[in-house]
Motif scaffolding. Sequence first.
Motif, PDB file in Angstrom:
ATOM      1  N   GLN A   1       0.860  -1.183   0.000  1.00 10.56           N
ATOM      2  CA  GLN A   1       0.000   0.000   0.000  1.00 10.56           C
ATOM      3  C   GLN A   1       0.893   1.228   0.000  1.00 10.56           C
ATOM      4  OE1 GLN A   1      -1.834   0.760   4.022  1.00 10.56           O
ATOM      5  NE2 GLN A   1      -1.217  -1.372   4.360  1.00 10.56           N
ATOM      6  N   PRO A   2       0.376   2.372  -0.444  1.00 11.37           N
ATOM      7  CA  PRO A   2       1.216   3.566  -0.549  1.00 11.37           C
ATOM      8  C   PRO A   2       1.899   3.906   0.769  1.00 11.37           C
ATOM      9  CG  PRO A   2      -0.868   3.926  -1.651  1.00 11.37           C
ATOM     10  CD  PRO A   2      -0.986   2.611  -0.928  1.00 11.37           C
TER      11      PRO A   2
ATOM     12  N   ASN B   1       4.769   4.450  -9.526  1.00 12.55           N
ATOM     13  CA  ASN B   1       3.346   4.267  -9.237  1.00 12.55           C
ATOM     14  C   ASN B   1       3.160   4.475  -7.736  1.00 12.55           C
ATOM     15  OD1 ASN B   1       3.445   1.528  -7.825  1.00 12.55           O
ATOM     16  ND2 ASN B   1       4.449   1.056  -9.779  1.00 12.55           N
ATOM     17  N   PRO B   2       1.905   4.609  -7.268  1.00 12.94           N
ATOM     18  CA  PRO B   2       1.678   4.914  -5.843  1.00 12.94           C
ATOM     19  C   PRO B   2       2.247   3.884  -4.872  1.00 12.94           C
ATOM     20  CG  PRO B   2      -0.314   5.308  -7.123  1.00 12.94           C
ATOM     21  CD  PRO B   2       0.650   4.621  -8.037  1.00 12.94           C
ATOM     22  N   ASN B   3       2.480   2.661  -5.356  1.00 19.38           N
ATOM     23  CA  ASN B   3       2.934   1.601  -4.459  1.00 19.38           C
ATOM     24  C   ASN B   3       4.411   1.266  -4.621  1.00 19.38           C
ATOM     25  OD1 ASN B   3       0.232   1.506  -3.829  1.00 19.38           O
ATOM     26  ND2 ASN B   3       0.109  -0.706  -3.824  1.00 19.38           N
ATOM     27  N   SER B   4       5.187   2.161  -5.182  1.00 18.13           N
ATOM     28  CA  SER B   4       6.607   1.877  -5.355  1.00 18.13           C
ATOM     29  C   SER B   4       7.429   3.155  -5.249  1.00 18.13           C
ATOM     30  CB  SER B   4       6.881   1.202  -6.706  1.00 18.13           C
ATOM     31  OG  SER B   4       6.552   2.068  -7.770  1.00 18.13           O
ATOM     32  N   ASN B   5       8.689   2.979  -4.892  1.00 13.33           N
ATOM     33  CA  ASN B   5       9.615   4.096  -4.780  1.00 13.33           C
ATOM     34  C   ASN B   5      10.941   3.698  -5.398  1.00 13.33           C
ATOM     35  OD1 ASN B   5      11.867   5.578  -2.847  1.00 13.33           O
ATOM     36  ND2 ASN B   5      10.154   6.878  -3.414  1.00 13.33           N
ATOM     37  N   GLN B   6      11.441   4.534  -6.298  1.00 13.80           N
ATOM     38  CA  GLN B   6      12.646   4.199  -7.046  1.00 13.80           C
ATOM     39  C   GLN B   6      13.742   5.230  -6.816  1.00 13.80           C
ATOM     40  OE1 GLN B   6      12.027   2.748 -11.030  1.00 13.80           O
ATOM     41  NE2 GLN B   6      13.894   3.676 -11.790  1.00 13.80           N
ATOM     42  N   SER B   7      14.960   4.767  -6.593  1.00 11.79           N
ATOM     43  CA  SER B   7      16.125   5.636  -6.459  1.00 11.79           C
ATOM     44  C   SER B   7      17.144   5.250  -7.520  1.00 11.79           C
ATOM     45  CB  SER B   7      16.756   5.497  -5.067  1.00 11.79           C
ATOM     46  OG  SER B   7      15.857   5.926  -4.065  1.00 11.79           O
ATOM     47  N   GLU B   8      17.748   6.249  -8.142  1.00 12.44           N
ATOM     48  CA  GLU B   8      18.740   5.984  -9.184  1.00 12.44           C
ATOM     49  C   GLU B   8      19.940   6.903  -8.993  1.00 12.44           C
ATOM     50  OE1 GLU B   8      17.202   4.749 -13.203  1.00 12.44           O
ATOM     51  OE2 GLU B   8      15.548   6.025 -12.578  1.00 12.44           O
ATOM     52  N   LEU B   9      21.118   6.302  -9.070  1.00 14.67           N
ATOM     53  CA  LEU B   9      22.375   7.036  -8.932  1.00 14.67           C
ATOM     54  C   LEU B   9      23.182   6.877 -10.202  1.00 14.67           C
ATOM     55  CD1 LEU B   9      24.622   8.524  -7.316  1.00 14.67           C
ATOM     56  CD2 LEU B   9      25.353   6.263  -6.491  1.00 14.67           C
ATOM     57  N   ASN B  10      23.487   7.991 -10.855  1.00 13.47           N
ATOM     58  CA  ASN B  10      24.359   7.985 -12.033  1.00 13.47           C
ATOM     59  C   ASN B  10      25.749   8.477 -11.634  1.00 13.47           C
ATOM     60  OD1 ASN B  10      22.495   7.011 -13.812  1.00 13.47           O
ATOM     61  ND2 ASN B  10      22.145   8.934 -14.897  1.00 13.47           N
TER      62      ASN B  10
END
Length: 337
Positions: free
Chosen positions: A80-81, A321-330
């Motif tokens: 859930q969010p 989307n409301p149910n996920s969290n993404q982190s990206e490092l370049n």
Amino acid sequence: MDTYKGGESLANISSQDFTVNDALIQVYLPNYGKEFLNLFNEVEINQQTQKELEKITSIAMNLSVENHGIKISSLVNYSQPFNFYKNRKPVSTKLLERIPDNAICMISGGGINQLWQELNEEKQNIPELNELINQAKIATMESLKLDLDTDVFSWLDGEFALALLPPNNNSLQGLLLLESSNKIQGEKTFTTLENTFKFLPFLQVKQNNIEGINITQWNTLQQNLVTYGWLDNNNFLMTFLGDFQTIKNTNSSNALVNNDTFKLTTESLPKNNNGYVYCDIEKATTLTQTVNPNLSNSLTPEIKAFSDSVKAIALTNSSPNPNSNQSELNISLNKIK
């Protein structure tokens, strides 16, 4: 056994988490919340933390090579969010277009007041957080005569950007850009600060005007420390040891968003993100060597190799989307000569 019977394999499930599936290394942790709690079942975890961990359904991480260098990504899926992300809006590039292209490091984001409200909601369930917030409120009122809720966080409802700039007259420069829909409260807050500090014998607080903008300057006998003013009804600029007029006149043509290193390092990051953490490692290394020419002699071989090979780094956080969290490092790398 399920795969043997024709079910979906773990590889297929985990690969759905990222749009780029040509990773050199990929780690997938299904049933993370349950497995994590089982792993630490003998460690005392408060009830609220346990509830939040149970929301995590899986974690996927990968490392890939791109034209700029290396990308490291992680994606956390929830049942859930998650409270801190469910109402967060992506940040625009409006403030980045006001940051000079020679910026060394920069942090941008938005919704500071929303985060503060959520922390105040969470403190009801976390005694340690409740105590920390109460202590911060008391300290702010006693030292600055400001109410943390009303005077500080209430008007920080837009985006923000904080940047470090190259030295001006041997002093590092900095800037803070704030976007707010409550200019009146912002002005009240700074009036309170001015009244609090104007009695300091070494500090002069004076009003001025630059190209039609009313500004306030905090000066010592030796130099100008801080200058700030409202560029319009919604945008506030504060400079530290810098030239307010020059920074104010930055536009998209000479801004960080059009800097070649920034564009290269952020090109493959999601545009609908919650802000950037960016640092030009080459400029930062040059700066440290200028401040301390002998510093390079004291660096370990590993740190020296890192500073010599890395051009810049950029980190973002987003919610696909409301149910996920993404982190990206370049990590942008220098070309081998």
